[in-house]
Design an enzyme around this catalytic site. Structure first.
Site, mmCIF file in Angstrom:
data_model
loop_
_atom_site.group_PDB
_atom_site.id
_atom_site.type_symbol
_atom_site.label_atom_id
_atom_site.label_comp_id
_atom_site.label_asym_id
_atom_site.label_seq_id
_atom_site.Cartn_x
_atom_site.Cartn_y
_atom_site.Cartn_z
ATOM 1 C CG ASN A 17 57.521 23.111 25.226
ATOM 2 O OD1 ASN A 17 58.532 23.752 25.457
ATOM 3 N ND2 ASN A 17 56.575 23.534 24.400
ATOM 4 C CB CYS A 18 58.681 16.350 26.941
ATOM 5 S SG CYS A 18 57.159 16.305 25.996
ATOM 6 C CG LEU A 19 59.540 18.561 32.651
ATOM 7 C CD1 LEU A 19 58.875 18.586 34.012
ATOM 8 C CD2 LEU A 19 60.575 19.646 32.541
#
Length: 117
Positions: free
Chosen positions: A115-117
């Site tokens: 869920n990290c860009l």
């Protein structure tokens, strides 16, 4: 899941560690504390006992859930295992500037949090 694309290699003692384009390990089994130290040096970080405690939390989380935690689960896991004073975004940002979940996971030899860009 770790990327299989090799962008470069990190020389750590006699070990040649493959890194993906974002600097994460291609083969998670190649992680050692010495690899973490070498990656930290590249980031301009000196790992302290606080860093190592969080790295242990990250590695335990991965063993349990088979994924690296995003920021909110990381804060919660750190708070549960290390105490409320360390279970805060501010504490983690001081240790791992920019993105504690991403930087911490990379130093812990884990894949990039999903869920990290």
């Amino acid at each position: 899941m770790a990327s299989t694309e090799i962008a470069r290699y990190l020389e750590v003692g006699q070990q040649r560690v493959a890194l993906d384009p974002e600097g994460y390990l291609v083969d998670l089994a190649q992680w050692t504390p010495e690899v973490a130290e070498a990656l930290a040096v590249e980031d301009g970080l000196t790992l302290t006992s606080d860093h190592w405690e969080v790295i242990d939390v990250l590695r335990n989380f991965y063993q349990r859930f088979e994924q690296a935690p995003a920021m909110r689960p990381l804060v919660k896991a750190v708070g549960q295992q290390l105490g409320a004073d360390k279970g805060s975004s501010i504490f983690l940002m001081r240790l791992f500037p920019e993105s504690p979940a991403k930087v911490g996971a990379r130093l812990a030899g884990l894949p990039k949090p999903t869920n990290c860009l």
